[in-house]
Design a protein around this motif. Structure first.
Motif, mmCIF file in Angstrom:
data_model
loop_
_atom_site.group_PDB
_atom_site.id
_atom_site.type_symbol
_atom_site.label_atom_id
_atom_site.label_comp_id
_atom_site.label_asym_id
_atom_site.label_seq_id
_atom_site.Cartn_x
_atom_site.Cartn_y
_atom_site.Cartn_z
ATOM 1 N N LYS A 1 43.496 218.001 -1.766
ATOM 2 C CA LYS A 1 43.338 218.293 -0.341
ATOM 3 C C LYS A 1 44.392 219.299 0.088
ATOM 4 O O LYS A 1 44.124 220.189 0.871
ATOM 5 N N LYS A 2 45.606 219.097 -0.395
ATOM 6 C CA LYS A 2 46.739 219.935 -0.011
ATOM 7 C C LYS A 2 47.077 220.829 -1.187
ATOM 8 O O LYS A 2 47.301 220.330 -2.291
ATOM 9 N N ARG B 1 50.228 212.197 1.807
ATOM 10 C CA ARG B 1 50.985 211.700 0.668
ATOM 11 C C ARG B 1 50.747 212.571 -0.555
ATOM 12 O O ARG B 1 49.706 213.202 -0.642
ATOM 13 N N HIS C 1 37.288 216.522 5.271
ATOM 14 C CA HIS C 1 36.802 215.561 6.265
ATOM 15 C C HIS C 1 36.191 216.284 7.476
ATOM 16 O O HIS C 1 35.195 215.845 8.040
ATOM 17 N N ASP D 1 42.233 208.396 -1.259
ATOM 18 C CA ASP D 1 41.714 209.706 -0.860
ATOM 19 C C ASP D 1 42.281 210.114 0.502
ATOM 20 O O ASP D 1 42.720 211.246 0.686
ATOM 21 N N ILE D 2 42.296 209.180 1.451
ATOM 22 C CA ILE D 2 42.809 209.537 2.784
ATOM 23 C C ILE D 2 44.341 209.661 2.758
ATOM 24 O O ILE D 2 44.910 210.479 3.478
ATOM 25 N N TYR D 3 45.005 208.891 1.905
ATOM 26 C CA TYR D 3 46.464 209.081 1.743
ATOM 27 C C TYR D 3 46.784 210.545 1.441
ATOM 28 O O TYR D 3 47.844 211.045 1.794
ATOM 29 N N ARG D 4 45.856 211.219 0.742
ATOM 30 C CA ARG D 4 46.129 212.610 0.356
ATOM 31 C C ARG D 4 46.299 213.543 1.558
ATOM 32 O O ARG D 4 46.801 214.655 1.394
ATOM 33 N N LEU D 5 45.902 213.092 2.759
ATOM 34 C CA LEU D 5 46.145 213.916 3.945
ATOM 35 C C LEU D 5 47.644 214.120 4.178
ATOM 36 O O LEU D 5 48.053 215.099 4.796
ATOM 37 N N TYR E 1 42.906 225.302 5.974
ATOM 38 C CA TYR E 1 43.880 225.649 7.027
ATOM 39 C C TYR E 1 45.304 225.615 6.495
ATOM 40 O O TYR E 1 45.655 224.801 5.665
ATOM 41 N N TYR F 1 45.635 223.276 3.431
ATOM 42 C CA TYR F 1 44.694 222.172 3.274
ATOM 43 C C TYR F 1 43.254 222.644 3.101
ATOM 44 O O TYR F 1 42.834 223.597 3.740
ATOM 45 N N GLU G 1 40.623 215.103 10.473
ATOM 46 C CA GLU G 1 41.765 215.447 9.625
ATOM 47 C C GLU G 1 43.043 214.700 10.016
ATOM 48 O O GLU G 1 44.040 214.757 9.299
#
Lengths: 436, 436
Positions: free
Chosen positions: B5-6, A79, B88, A73-77, B101, B84, B378
């Motif tokens: 997310k993106k 990746r 978070h 989930d955080i990789y999606r920031l 954003y 995005y 983020e």
């Protein structure tokens, strides 16, 4: 086939597993040895400093190791990271080679280091660890772990080599922004630090000292473990998200690399891009050259023998079978601080010994010349470490032109140079030793 | 609808045209006046400093203006930029608001400035110009123009405010890496510079002086024109690629902003995200609040009257109808250097006068507090300028919680803070005046 510059994947293409090359290796790796008994170490030897999940990964023979949902989930920031066709760079070099690069600099901290930092923070959190201790030199790893700890809800303690702490304040501020505690090393917080300070109150510190301090911190507190940003099997394992994505992206591009290049210090970004492709080579599916580009000033793979040596300067870690310049070797102060390590990943050393990869060493003058060419054609300024891979690409692209071949070259763009512009300044102003 | 997310677009989604709001405005803008005659200026008045293509764009009534293929091709190095969903950040703020954003920091230079720099470089090249001259304060615009000139094959001359030249060497090195010539301003190269230096050899310089030097340079050489990074209609026009992409991405997200926020200095990143959405508002298709967030230390839109004023300190540019603190106003040295401008874009001033947008002013202490929250949730560290937009988002998200509403908030993440960590250092160490 696509004519896009950037080959993007969707978030659902983020790998679900890390690729573990261990079971695919033609011959098994030599085990690490206990520094006292010189016998192979067991999990219990590492338990005071690492969580059991990572110790298991270090020796696992499972071919694929699942990535936890929270980490994905955080990789999606950031990746999947983009893979670029470097058409402007090709034009500038006037080469018939096709050049691709995987952009790991898009992570919030500017490098690939966050890939393993997140997984390490998660594994520690699962086992009730509240706080991670680590060392950092120039600050790239420290920033990544600080960011990962913040995003995972852990505390982070960074022992930063004092000379970097004083001279590179921005990385320190970055870690602080992510909520980490940072002390210059040697510090008064540990026995190891105090011993150094007693002898030399003005000690500039070293990575070796900082490692000793971080390990002592972790061993001395129940709530704390230690975290390392390269060299170990589990770190390279986590970085295989890079190569797995790159394989999919090259497929979309309709190409497969003839030459695959990564810069090499401890081995994590190199392993990250190389291991998934090396699987194809080992299985006999594909033939490709895989090249580790290292600094001429710290030529571990090209000049160092492969033998058992310590991971730290003080000689307290397990002995690892690796190419090494000797744990007492102090690399010259070249600008690619992230590549100044006396040893190398045991896994990379093993692959070199097996003839599966090659190594090349370059000096910083030529390396920065190529880095400027890249920035002037593709726009993004490479980190000094990444610039070693860029220079190797330039050499192979020039050779292709001379020989009239048109190889497909892929390299890992491991990090940007926004925090390293003082190195570019030294290059332009002529104060950099080009032959170091 | 997507849970990504993106929200990414493909390269074929890069806008083919810039959106020109001029023909959609309820009432036309007041023309710029000649500083001598006080009569509306004509194209010939601007011809010594700008290429005709950009002068035409400045006054165009065409609703859509085509983006040249070569510019679109280079945009592909970083566009379309991701949009995005800040999940978070929402969690950290514990708000019912949905926050999105648009990430313009992904450009090679770290901000949205490259969008117009590339178009300006291209338009000049088409008309045979070989060299562009510009001014830069903290260096964000100078870096963008240097990069654009290098990618387009033009020379670039940057007059950099001396105090920044001395105190912020990294931006200078970045411009050098892109092959630009940089001199500290005031310099001995121009009459304007020499006049200042005669009175005060240690002058720290100012943006006003640097503008005078860059214009004098451009006027004095046949091969050179001048380039400006904000304020003018054509600059805001070029930035509309941001808002056009964001509209498509919000559609994919299945949302439309109730509140749209951008930070505001000269007006280009604010205009870039806002104008395409404002079209919907003007046409009565959508109702949304559009908010410009500016520094309390330089409250142009919130405190300055709207009147004809000069664009530069020396009073040599055409007079523009805009919100202004007076061309003699020297903003306090707050850390958001990119927002320290006495005036504002005439177009943004006009929109405020028409009641189509709102303005808010915030002080740097609260702004950095919100910026750190964003970085810690983020991952990406905002530029001090961008942090003003972030803080406005925080305020509206908190209000939503108090009022039990769940608005969709979109803001423009105009740049990252990698070159501004000294400002974060000042914030953490308590040396920053929080009320400036």
């Amino acid at each position: 086939m696509t004519t896009d510059k950037k080959i993007m994947l969707s978030e659902s293409d983020i790998p679900t597993h890390y690729y573990n090359i261990a079971p695919d290796l033609p011959t098994p790796m030599e085990p690490p040895l206990h520094p006292g008994t010189k016998k192979p170490i067991g999990p219990e030897d590492l338990a005071p400093i690492f969580p059991m999940e990572l110790i298991k990964q270090e020796v696992s023979q499972e071919p694929m190791i699942e990535i936890p949902d929270e980490v994905r989930d955080i990789y999606r920031l950031y990746r999947p990271s983009p893979l670029y066709r470097a058409r402007h760079f090709e034009e500038m070099l006037d080469t018939p080679a096709k050049i691709y690069y995987k952009s790991e600099h898009v992570s919030p901290v500017g490098s690939h280091k966050l890939n393993t930092a997140l997984m390490q923070a998660w594994a520690n959190k699962q086992e009730g660890v509240k706080r991670l201790a680590t060392e950092t030199g120039a600050g790239q790893w420290g920033s990544a772990l600080a960011c990962a700890c913040q995003l995972m809800g852990l505390e982070c303690m960074v022992y930063m080599v004092r000379i970097s702490y004083d001279q590179k304040p921005y990385r320190r501020v970055m870690m602080k922004t992510y909520g980490a505690d940072i002390v210059p090393s040697p510090s008064k917080l540990t026995k190891a630090g105090r011993a150094i300070l007693e002898k030399d109150p003005d000690s500039p510190g070293s990575l070796g000292i900082a490692i000793s301090e971080a390990i002592e911190d972790a061993v001395g507190r129940d709530d704390t473990k230690y975290s390392l940003g390269s060299v170990l099997n589990h770190v390279l394992l986590h970085q295989t998200v890079i190569g797995q994505e790159a394989k999919k992206q090259m497929e979309i591009a309709g190409d497969y690399p003839d030459i695959l290049i990564g810069c090499h210090g401890g081995g994590s970004n190199f392993g990250g891009i190389a291991l998934p492709f090396l699987r194809d080579k080992i299985k006999g599916k594909k033939d490709l050259r895989v090249i580790a580009a290292e600094p001429g000033a710290c030529p571990t793979l090209t000049k160092g023998p492969r033998e058992y040596d310590f991971g730290d300067t003080a000689g307290t870690t397990p002995l690892m079978m690796m190419h090494t310049l000797g744990h007492g070797f102090v690399p010259p102060p070249v600008h690619a601080g992230g590549l100044r390590y006396h040893g190398s990943a045991p896994l990379v050393s093993h692959l070199l010994n097996e003839g599966l990869i090659e190594a090349e060493a370059y000096f910083q003058g030529e390396v920065f010349e190529s880095a400027v060419k890249f920035a002037q054609s593709e726009g993004t300024i490479p980190a000094p470490e990444t610039a070693h891979a860029v220079h190797s690409v330039v050499r192979h692209a020039e050779r292709a032109k001379e020989e009239g071949t048109s190889p497909v070259i892929l390299f890992n763009f491991s990090g940007h140079g926004h925090f390293d512009l003082s190195a570019y300044d030294a290059y332009f102003s002529g104060t950099m030793d080009p032959n170091a």
